[in-house]
Design an enzyme around this catalytic site. Sequence first.
Site, PDB file in Angstrom:
ATOM      1  N   THR A 101     -16.325   8.928 -20.225  1.00 33.36           N
ATOM      2  CA  THR A 101     -16.923   8.411 -21.997  1.00 33.36           C
ATOM      3  C   THR A 101     -15.808   7.271 -21.827  1.00 33.36           C
ATOM      4  O   THR A 101     -16.713   6.407 -21.926  1.00 33.36           O
ATOM      5  CB  THR A 101     -16.418   9.896 -22.839  1.00 33.36           C
ATOM      6  N   SER A 140     -26.410   9.686 -21.228  1.00 36.56           N
ATOM      7  CA  SER A 140     -24.817  10.501 -21.635  1.00 36.56           C
ATOM      8  C   SER A 140     -24.017  10.564 -20.928  1.00 36.56           C
ATOM      9  O   SER A 140     -23.961   9.824 -19.662  1.00 36.56           O
ATOM     10  CB  SER A 140     -25.386  12.017 -21.741  1.00 36.56           C
ATOM     11  N   THR A 187       1.929  19.607  26.934  1.00 42.56           N
ATOM     12  CA  THR A 187       0.818  20.905  25.496  1.00 42.56           C
ATOM     13  C   THR A 187       2.220  21.314  25.846  1.00 42.56           C
ATOM     14  O   THR A 187       2.838  21.296  26.183  1.00 42.56           O
ATOM     15  CB  THR A 187      -0.045  21.277  26.550  1.00 42.56           C
ATOM     16  N   SER A 318      15.557  -2.845  11.353  1.00 39.13           N
ATOM     17  CA  SER A 318      16.692  -2.258  11.560  1.00 39.13           C
ATOM     18  C   SER A 318      17.803  -3.906  11.111  1.00 39.13           C
ATOM     19  O   SER A 318      17.621  -4.537  11.515  1.00 39.13           O
ATOM     20  CB  SER A 318      17.204  -1.720  12.286  1.00 39.13           C
ATOM     21  N   SER A 319      18.374  -3.477  10.012  1.00 37.89           N
ATOM     22  CA  SER A 319      19.037  -4.389   9.152  1.00 37.89           C
ATOM     23  C   SER A 319      20.638  -4.113   9.602  1.00 37.89           C
ATOM     24  O   SER A 319      21.577  -4.717   9.228  1.00 37.89           O
ATOM     25  CB  SER A 319      19.441  -3.850   7.473  1.00 37.89           C
ATOM     26  N   LYS A 324      16.485  -3.936  17.458  1.00 38.61           N
ATOM     27  CA  LYS A 324      15.054  -2.510  17.299  1.00 38.61           C
ATOM     28  C   LYS A 324      13.970  -2.679  16.709  1.00 38.61           C
ATOM     29  O   LYS A 324      14.290  -3.896  16.058  1.00 38.61           O
ATOM     30  CB  LYS A 324      16.956  -1.799  15.989  1.00 38.61           C
TER      31      LYS A 324
END
Length: 467
Positions: A101, A140, A187, A318-319, A324
């Site tokens: 509404t 409505s 697989t 990476s930090s 990386k």
Amino acid sequence: MNTRSEYDLLGNLDVPAEAYYGIQTLRASQNFSITGVPISHFPELIKALAMVKAAAARTNQEFNRLDDEKADAIVYACQDLINGQHHDQFIVDVIQGGAGTSTNMNANEVIANIALTKLGHNLGEYQYLHPNDHVNQSQSTNDAYPTAACLSIQFAADNFIPALTSLKGALEEKGKAFAHVLKMGRTQLQDAVPMTLGQEFDAFAVTLGEDIDRIREACALLCEVNLGGTAIGTGINTPEGFSKKAIEKLATISKKPLVPASNLVEATSDMGAFVFFSGILKRLAIKLSKISNDLRLLSSGPRTGFGEIKLPEMQPGSSIMPGKVNPVIPEAMNQTAYQVIASDLAVSLAAEAGQLQLNAMEPMIIYNLLNSLKMLKQACEMFENKCIRGIQANEAACLAHVENSIGIITALVPHIGYANASRVARRALLSNATIKSLILEEQLLTEAELNELLKPEKMIAPTQVQS
């Protein structure tokens, strides 16, 4: 701040003087602060609501329920919204009580106030054109809102399908580019039989193409709408024939093949089409996440993993670990997929929560569907442009895996028998010798026979039968 005073059944409230929304929108914005995401975040929904209101206005005009001046002003206002104007006036949170509404009234008030300015009146002078009496006439929330929802999802899907189609095309291009790259299929994460990297990427493309078709099929279900059903589907407060005429006009405006639902009472309470559409998005999300998983595995390494493909390097990973680089784009796609899958559960729970002749949880259903489509569109564009198109094959690694694999023994089973093949495979596994060396050692095949049977083209397709 300058204000104007507006009145509803709960009393007076000061509304910002320059706002196109009114008192009911303001109350809703004060009540609901849940997601922080306003209706304006989804322009497709605003566009769809405006189309519903324009179709209703023209139909009311045709039934002499709305004079030409008011009808023209309402349609003018709706066109502004369709053209992208005044969307900042849709301030209500998308998650709300009341079965939508507040969203419907936000639209009614904005349209009414735009129309008032067109007629030369001041904002809020509803004695000349009223949000409920005129903009919402013969409607409505319970038919206008879900009808707009059905339309808005189709509009969002129209925006999404090209992104998904383009992603599929990018995977097909990689399939062609990698058609010559022999590698091992796997697989259960164990060596299986040889294939080409191109076949792997072709499979990715095909699986996404299937869901492009499914989304279009799901959109077709959303073309059955309940406009004209009003409160519970009985059509109270509408002239006979309103529903059919209004939906015909809406179909023309929206350019969507909309039709009246066969039973408006059923259509007002049933969320089945939304649940079906959500299920398709979940299915697609699962596929996209699986593809992302595969790409992360295939690119793992660079020296201690599969290393069969190289993803574009997008940012340092990476930090603490120098050099990386992480597969951040597939990871972001994974997370998008998880959110879409979670949204499907939310849609399912909300659809089940409907009671009697209405589902009060429609806002959450619509929010989750539109948000999933928006996220998937942006994620697919990211995935294609920042990952798929830049993927490179590590042909040497792919070939080394094939030559060192026990899996190639499968191609020899028809020629040496399953028992011999099993024994040789076991010996190779325990001794770390190659399949080829052991076959020759045991004189099960000649070198010429072995080389012929292990040709790449003979291991990646069914055996051609000589006629």
